[in-house]
Design an enzyme around this catalytic site. Structure first.
Site, PDB file in Angstrom:
ATOM      1  N   SER A 144       0.839  -1.198   0.000  1.00 39.88           N
ATOM      2  CA  SER A 144       0.000   0.000   0.000  1.00 39.88           C
ATOM      3  C   SER A 144       0.872   1.245   0.000  1.00 39.88           C
ATOM      4  O   SER A 144       1.956   1.246   0.595  1.00 39.88           O
ATOM      5  CB  SER A 144      -0.899   0.013   1.238  1.00 39.88           C
ATOM      6  OG  SER A 144      -1.613   1.227   1.333  1.00 39.88           O
ATOM      7  N   TYR A 155      -1.387  -0.513  10.312  1.00 35.21           N
ATOM      8  CA  TYR A 155      -1.527  -0.989   8.934  1.00 35.21           C
ATOM      9  C   TYR A 155      -0.317  -0.567   8.105  1.00 35.21           C
ATOM     10  O   TYR A 155       0.231  -1.363   7.334  1.00 35.21           O
ATOM     11  CB  TYR A 155      -2.818  -0.429   8.341  1.00 35.21           C
ATOM     12  CG  TYR A 155      -3.021  -0.679   6.870  1.00 35.21           C
ATOM     13  CD1 TYR A 155      -3.327  -1.946   6.406  1.00 35.21           C
ATOM     14  CD2 TYR A 155      -2.925   0.359   5.951  1.00 35.21           C
ATOM     15  CE1 TYR A 155      -3.528  -2.179   5.054  1.00 35.21           C
ATOM     16  CE2 TYR A 155      -3.124   0.144   4.600  1.00 35.21           C
ATOM     17  CZ  TYR A 155      -3.422  -1.132   4.147  1.00 35.21           C
ATOM     18  OH  TYR A 155      -3.621  -1.357   2.814  1.00 35.21           O
TER      19      TYR A 155
END
Length: 260
Positions: A144, A155
Site C-alpha cells: 500500500s 496498517y
C-alpha cells in the site's frame, strides 16, 4: 480479452471473495489460469460460480490465512489438485481501524499486523518449498502507498513489512527462478464489503478520522481521484505474468502518482 497469459498455470489468489482479490481471480481465470481461490468467507463460492459459468477452472479453499496452518492448507490443496503452484498472489489485508496511533489499543495493533502482514508472510513461507523444487515461480504481494499515511499506523507498519519481505525474498531466491514483486495500491473504489473489516458502528469521531484518510489519499495523488479495481488488477496480473520476466524485488506504486 484475448490474452492467455496464464494458460495452464496454477495460480493461488488469496482474498478472492471480494474487492481486488475477486477481480484478480476472475482475470486470471479469463486468461486461462487454474485458480486456487483462498478466503475465509463463504462468498468465495459465489466467485467460483462466476468463474465456472464463464468457462474457467478454479477451486476454493476456505481457511484462516492469519495462521500458518491456513496457508499450508491452501498450498496443499493446489498441489493435490494440480501438482504444482506457478503463481502466488497475496491480496489479503486491509486496515481495520482508522484513527490516530495513540487511540489504538494494544490488541488492536496486533490485529492489524495479523491481518495485513501475516497472511502474506505465511503464504510465501508455505509455497516456497514447491517453487524451489520446480525452480520457478512468481509471487506478487499487495502492499500500500499508506506506508506514508495518517490514522492507520499499524496498517502502515504491516505493509512496510510486506515491502521488506518482497525485496529480501526476491534477493534470496532469484537463483531458484522465483520472482517476487509487490503492488503498492492507492485508494481504490470498490463496492461495499460483504464482510466488513470492522463491524462496529462508526461514531462521529470515527467518521471524521476516516474522512481525514480519504482527504489525504486524494490530495497526495497527482490525478486527484481514487483508482478502480481494474486499474489495480492490471498491474498485479502483469507482474505475475511472463511479460514481467525481468522484474523482481520491486514495489510498484499504483496510486495515481502517490509513491507512498
Amino acid at each position: 480479452m484475448s490474452q492467455q497469459r496464464f494458460s495452464n498455470k496454477v495460480v493461488i489468489v488469496t482474498g478472492a471473495a471480494q474487492g481486488i482479490g475477486r477481480g484478480v481471480a476472475l482475470r486470471v481465470a479469463r486468461e486461462g489460469g487454474k485458480v486456487v481461490m483462498a478466503d475465509f468467507s463463504e462468498y468465495v463460492e459465489d466467485v467460483l460460480k462466476e468463474v465456472i459459468d464463464a468457462g474457467g477452472e478454479a477451486i476454493t479453499v476456505r481457511t484462516d490465512l492469519e495462521q500458518f496452518e491456513g496457508a499450508e492448507k491452501v498450498v496443499h490443496a493446489a498441489l493435490e489438485k494440480y501438482g504444482r503452484v506457478d503463481v502466488l498472489l497475496n491480496i489479503v489485508g486491509g486496515a481495520i481501524w482508522m484513527k490516530p496511533f495513540q487511540e489504538f489499543k494494544p490488541e488492536e495493533v496486533e490485529k492489524e499486523i495479523r491481518r495485513s502482514l501475516f497472511p502474506t508472510l505465511w503464504c510465501c513461507h508455505a509455497v516456497l518449498p514447491s517453487m524451489i523444487a520446480q525452480q520457478s515461480g512468481a509471487i506478487v504481494n499487495v502492499s500500500s502507498v499508506a506506508t506514508r499515511g495518517i490514522n492507520r499506523i499499524p496498517y502502515s507498519a504491516a505493509k512496510g513489512g510486506v515491502n521488506g519481505l518482497t525485496a529480501s525474498l526476491a534477493f534470496e531466491h532469484a537463483h531458484d527462478g522465483i520472482r517476487v514483486n509487490a503492488v503498492a495500491t492507492g485508494g481504490t473504489e470498490a463496492p461495499p464489503r460483504k464482510v466488513p473489516r470492522n463491524s462496529a458502528p462508526m461514531s462521529e469521531q470515527d467518521k471524521t478520522w476516516m474522512q481525514e484518510v480519504v482527504d489525504q489519499t486524494v490530495d497526495r495523488t497527482f490525478l486527484k481521484r481514487y483508482g478502480t479495481i481494474d486499474e489495480q488488477v492490471n498491474v498485479i496480473t502483469f507482474l505475475a505474468s511472463d511479460e514481467a520476466s525481468y522484474i523482481t524485488g520491486s514495489v510498484v506504486p499504483v496510486g495515481g502518482g502517490d509513491l507512498g
